[in-house]
Design a protein around this motif. Structure first.
Motif, mmCIF file in Angstrom:
data_model
loop_
_atom_site.group_PDB
_atom_site.id
_atom_site.type_symbol
_atom_site.label_atom_id
_atom_site.label_comp_id
_atom_site.label_asym_id
_atom_site.label_seq_id
_atom_site.Cartn_x
_atom_site.Cartn_y
_atom_site.Cartn_z
ATOM 1 N N LEU A 102 15.438 -10.621 -13.007
ATOM 2 C CA LEU A 102 15.982 -9.640 -12.270
ATOM 3 C C LEU A 102 15.115 -8.228 -12.658
ATOM 4 O O LEU A 102 15.305 -7.851 -13.606
ATOM 5 N N TYR A 103 14.814 -7.582 -11.630
ATOM 6 C CA TYR A 103 13.965 -6.429 -11.948
ATOM 7 C C TYR A 103 14.730 -5.253 -11.228
ATOM 8 O O TYR A 103 15.333 -5.574 -10.108
ATOM 9 N N ALA A 104 14.424 -3.858 -11.371
ATOM 10 C CA ALA A 104 14.895 -2.885 -10.622
ATOM 11 C C ALA A 104 13.624 -1.704 -10.577
ATOM 12 O O ALA A 104 13.280 -1.612 -11.722
ATOM 13 N N ILE A 105 13.455 -1.400 -9.307
ATOM 14 C CA ILE A 105 12.421 -0.447 -9.346
ATOM 15 C C ILE A 105 12.884 0.811 -8.268
ATOM 16 O O ILE A 105 13.933 0.675 -7.800
ATOM 17 N N GLY A 106 11.982 1.969 -8.440
ATOM 18 C CA GLY A 106 12.396 3.101 -7.622
ATOM 19 C C GLY A 106 13.793 4.034 -8.037
ATOM 20 O O GLY A 106 13.973 3.914 -9.335
ATOM 21 N N ASP A 107 14.200 4.567 -7.202
ATOM 22 C CA ASP A 107 15.454 5.521 -7.518
ATOM 23 C C ASP A 107 16.625 4.793 -8.050
ATOM 24 O O ASP A 107 17.186 5.463 -9.090
ATOM 25 N N ILE A 108 16.679 3.534 -7.976
ATOM 26 C CA ILE A 108 17.868 2.792 -8.639
ATOM 27 C C ILE A 108 17.543 2.838 -10.316
ATOM 28 O O ILE A 108 18.543 2.578 -10.861
ATOM 29 N N ALA A 109 16.272 2.725 -10.428
ATOM 30 C CA ALA A 109 15.910 2.782 -11.878
ATOM 31 C C ALA A 109 15.515 3.937 -12.566
ATOM 32 O O ALA A 109 15.325 4.170 -13.648
ATOM 33 N N GLY A 110 16.062 5.236 -11.918
ATOM 34 C CA GLY A 110 15.950 6.448 -12.618
ATOM 35 C C GLY A 110 14.798 7.116 -12.500
ATOM 36 O O GLY A 110 14.115 6.879 -11.662
ATOM 37 N N ALA A 111 14.797 8.399 -13.009
ATOM 38 C CA ALA A 111 13.756 9.333 -12.801
ATOM 39 C C ALA A 111 12.324 9.069 -13.303
ATOM 40 O O ALA A 111 12.399 8.059 -13.806
ATOM 41 N N PRO A 112 11.243 9.715 -12.415
ATOM 42 C CA PRO A 112 11.284 10.607 -11.488
ATOM 43 C C PRO A 112 11.663 9.907 -10.290
ATOM 44 O O PRO A 112 11.129 8.937 -9.731
ATOM 45 N N TRP A 113 12.389 10.432 -9.425
ATOM 46 C CA TRP A 113 12.915 9.971 -8.270
ATOM 47 C C TRP A 113 12.055 10.462 -7.085
ATOM 48 O O TRP A 113 12.233 11.170 -6.280
ATOM 49 N N LEU A 114 10.853 9.525 -7.122
ATOM 50 C CA LEU A 114 9.604 9.822 -5.903
ATOM 51 C C LEU A 114 9.320 8.620 -5.542
ATOM 52 O O LEU A 114 9.123 7.455 -6.119
ATOM 53 N N ALA A 115 8.953 8.615 -4.146
ATOM 54 C CA ALA A 115 8.346 7.481 -3.471
ATOM 55 C C ALA A 115 7.221 6.787 -4.051
ATOM 56 O O ALA A 115 7.097 5.715 -4.182
ATOM 57 N N HIS A 116 6.171 7.757 -4.440
ATOM 58 C CA HIS A 116 5.092 7.048 -5.069
ATOM 59 C C HIS A 116 5.341 6.366 -6.215
ATOM 60 O O HIS A 116 4.629 5.166 -6.647
ATOM 61 N N LYS A 117 6.218 6.962 -7.346
ATOM 62 C CA LYS A 117 6.752 6.147 -8.324
ATOM 63 C C LYS A 117 7.172 4.685 -8.062
ATOM 64 O O LYS A 117 6.974 3.606 -8.290
ATOM 65 N N ALA A 118 8.099 4.633 -6.926
ATOM 66 C CA ALA A 118 8.699 3.544 -6.511
ATOM 67 C C ALA A 118 7.651 2.415 -6.029
ATOM 68 O O ALA A 118 7.690 1.154 -6.474
ATOM 69 N N SER A 119 6.660 2.812 -5.263
ATOM 70 C CA SER A 119 5.686 1.898 -4.794
ATOM 71 C C SER A 119 4.776 1.302 -5.849
ATOM 72 O O SER A 119 4.396 0.118 -5.752
ATOM 73 N N HIS A 120 4.495 2.192 -6.839
ATOM 74 C CA HIS A 120 3.753 1.836 -7.913
ATOM 75 C C HIS A 120 4.464 0.842 -8.625
ATOM 76 O O HIS A 120 3.860 -0.193 -9.204
ATOM 77 N N GLU A 121 5.701 0.835 -8.969
ATOM 78 C CA GLU A 121 6.624 -0.119 -9.636
ATOM 79 C C GLU A 121 6.681 -1.337 -9.140
ATOM 80 O O GLU A 121 6.618 -2.520 -9.608
ATOM 81 N N GLY A 122 6.746 -1.152 -7.676
ATOM 82 C CA GLY A 122 6.820 -2.336 -6.819
ATOM 83 C C GLY A 122 5.617 -3.208 -6.749
ATOM 84 O O GLY A 122 5.281 -4.341 -6.982
ATOM 85 N N VAL A 123 4.413 -2.588 -6.890
ATOM 86 C CA VAL A 123 2.945 -3.357 -7.205
ATOM 87 C C VAL A 123 3.005 -3.838 -8.775
ATOM 88 O O VAL A 123 2.913 -5.102 -8.756
ATOM 89 N N MET A 124 3.459 -3.015 -9.650
ATOM 90 C CA MET A 124 3.585 -3.673 -10.862
ATOM 91 C C MET A 124 4.379 -4.819 -11.456
ATOM 92 O O MET A 124 4.065 -5.874 -11.807
ATOM 93 N N VAL A 125 5.531 -4.674 -10.635
ATOM 94 C CA VAL A 125 6.574 -6.132 -10.794
ATOM 95 C C VAL A 125 6.021 -7.256 -9.897
ATOM 96 O O VAL A 125 6.208 -8.313 -10.388
ATOM 97 N N ALA A 126 5.529 -7.001 -8.767
ATOM 98 C CA ALA A 126 4.994 -8.179 -8.095
ATOM 99 C C ALA A 126 3.821 -8.777 -8.842
ATOM 100 O O ALA A 126 3.763 -9.806 -8.899
ATOM 101 N N GLU A 127 3.001 -8.134 -9.611
ATOM 102 C CA GLU A 127 1.734 -8.643 -10.146
ATOM 103 C C GLU A 127 2.345 -9.330 -11.500
ATOM 104 O O GLU A 127 1.979 -10.287 -11.750
ATOM 105 N N LEU A 128 3.391 -8.656 -11.869
ATOM 106 C CA LEU A 128 4.085 -9.313 -13.205
ATOM 107 C C LEU A 128 4.634 -10.655 -12.896
ATOM 108 O O LEU A 128 4.444 -11.672 -13.590
ATOM 109 N N ILE A 129 5.327 -10.717 -11.817
ATOM 110 C CA ILE A 129 5.989 -11.872 -11.230
ATOM 111 C C ILE A 129 4.990 -12.914 -10.938
ATOM 112 O O ILE A 129 5.013 -14.289 -11.418
#
Length: 464
Positions: free
Chosen positions: A305-332
């Motif tokens: 179970l992973y959490a990305i973007g605004d739900i996972a805390g600051a900085p609350w920015l769309a581009h941070k969320a997108s980058h985390e999304g890519v990172m988590v998908a690659e990790l999985i």
């Protein structure tokens, strides 16, 4: 009915979730995405994109009023607020539709409904057609956040607005109060002020845009005040007395409460994570002040179970969320990946003048124990800025005096939200002051000021 099984289920289809789904699908995973409202989330539908469309209209309106400066004629200048809003909604709709197309193209299964974690690796989806269960070894929470509603300052959609009301205004404010001077508050203040609203901004901290470098905040404040905005710092709105046609705000400054009358109030006092009704507590997920606690790889501590973007805390920015999304998908998918460093994420505010920054402020760098070299360059010293009729602005760079590392960059002025990426790439490539000084910047461009600011930090500035 048997549960549908996937390699990855993403809950939430904002800029974090839909990007995680696409990257997962690209890497050969079978992916489902669950969204309760709109594909594209707040960002595309009610945030980043529609606000930029509105701000573009106000920017053009501002330029039309300055027509004579450019040797042009424009008479009877005005605007149609309904048409401005309609354009903004059309832009948002176009992009939201594009996400649906991307899901199809990448063979991501879309489930429109509300998701709950029904146990480890299990997601229950409630839609208007009933309830179904999906299973996956990996689940990504990307449920985002919503505007914080302070007791007594709650929005009513008539006279007291949240961002959604401000994006589809029931009337044009004549006398506007904006509570909060972060990016959202300042962007709306800038938009309505440019269209002629008498605008007051109240900020609880000792300066507006409090996450920015202090010099940039001060410069921006001066510009906003020149445009007729009133700014109250170290101020708190204690209560709002509402009537059909007005709101009386009780504002406390320096221990004294005064009453001020407005016809509209916009509340922009931060956000809270969408952590409710997901079944997180039952799984043992840690939640801290409405945000899911994760490690640097967005793992929640619950297996799979992973959490990305605004739900996972600051900085609350769309581009941070997108980058985390890519990172988590690659990790999985078993790929080698790097965690997202918050200090390498740029912040952009699209007020007039624009504000953008990356890395540490001068104060933060000093607090962390760095010996710093600081450079500055004003827009008034740049040919392109003068030709554009935008001579108000500055660029500031902060370096580690020992190693020459670029610790932070801070800008205010025309198009700085586009310029900042030069420094972002520089930091990513671990550039030093020498690399930046030896780079040839094209002329005439605003980007030359980025060069000059670096030169200034080392006593080599040319045009100042």
């Amino acid at each position: 009915m048997a549960a549908k099984s996937f390699d990855l289920i993403v809950i939430g289809a904002g800029p974090g979730g839909y990007v995680a789904a696409i990257r997962g699908a690209q890497l050969g995973l079978s992916v489902a995405i669950v969204e309760r409202e709109h594909l594209g989330g707040i960002c595309l539908n009610w945030g980043c994109i529609p606000t930029k469309a509105l701000l573009r209209s106000s920017e053009v309106f501002h330029l039309m009023q300055r027509a004579s400066e450019f040797g042009l004629k424009a008479d009877n200048i005005g605007y149609d607020l309904e048409a401005v809003v309609k354009r903004s909604r059309k832009v948002a709709g176009q992009l939201s539709g594009g996400i649906g197309h991307l899901m199809k193209k990448n063979k991501v299964s879309v489930f429109m409904g509300a998701a709950t974690l029904a146990g480890k690796g299990k997601v229950s989806v409630k839609s208007k057609d009933g309830e179904e269960t999906l299973t996956a070894k990996n689940i990504v929470l990307a449920t985002g956040a919503r505007a914080r509603n302070l007791p007594g300052l709650e929005a009513d959609g008539k006279r007291v607005w949240m961002y959604k009301d401000a994006l589809q205004p029931p009337h044009m404010p004549k006398k506007l109060l904006v509570i909060g001077s972060g990016a959202i508050g300042i962007e709306f203040a800038s938009f309505y002020n440019t269209l002629g609203a008498d605008t007051t901004v109240v900020e609880v901290m000792d300066r507006i845009l409090p996450v920015e470098d202090e010099e940039i905040s001060k410069f921006a404040k001066k510009q906003f005040e020149k445009q007729g905005m009133k700014i109250m710092q170290k101020a708190v709105v204690k209560q709002l007395d509402r009537a059909d046609d007005k709101v009386i705000a009780h504002i406390e400054t320096g221990g004294k409460v005064t009453k001020h009358e407005f016809d509209t109030v916009i509340s922009a006092v931060g956000i809270v994570g969408n952590v409710e009704d997901l079944g997180l507590e039952d799984l043992g997920v840690k939640i801290d002040r409405t945000h899911v606690v994760t490690d640097e790889y967005c793992r929640t501590g619950v297996e799979g179970l992973y959490a990305i973007g605004d739900i996972a805390g600051a900085p609350w920015l769309a581009h941070k969320a997108s980058h985390e999304g890519v990172m988590v998908a690659e990790l999985i998918a078993g790929q080698h990946t790097h965690p997202v460093k918050p200090e390498s994420i740029a912040g952009c505010t699209y007020c007039h003048p624009q504000v953008a920054s990356v890395g540490y402020t001068e104060a933060k760098a000093k607090e962390l124990g760095f010996d710093v070299k600081v450079g500055r360059f004003p827009f008034i010293g740049n040919g392109k800025a003068i030709a554009l009729g935008e001579p108000e602005g500055m660029i500031k760079t902060v370096f580690d005096a020992k190693t020459g590392e670029l610790l932070g960059a801070h800008m205010v002025g025309a198009e700085v939200t586009e310029l900042i990426q030069g420094y972002v790439v520089g930091r990513q490539l671990e550039t030093t002051e020498e690399d930046l000084m030896n780079t040839v910047f094209p002329h005439p461009t605003l980007s030359e000021m980025m060069h000059e600011s670096v030169l200034d930090a080392y006593g080599r500035v040319i045009h100042m």
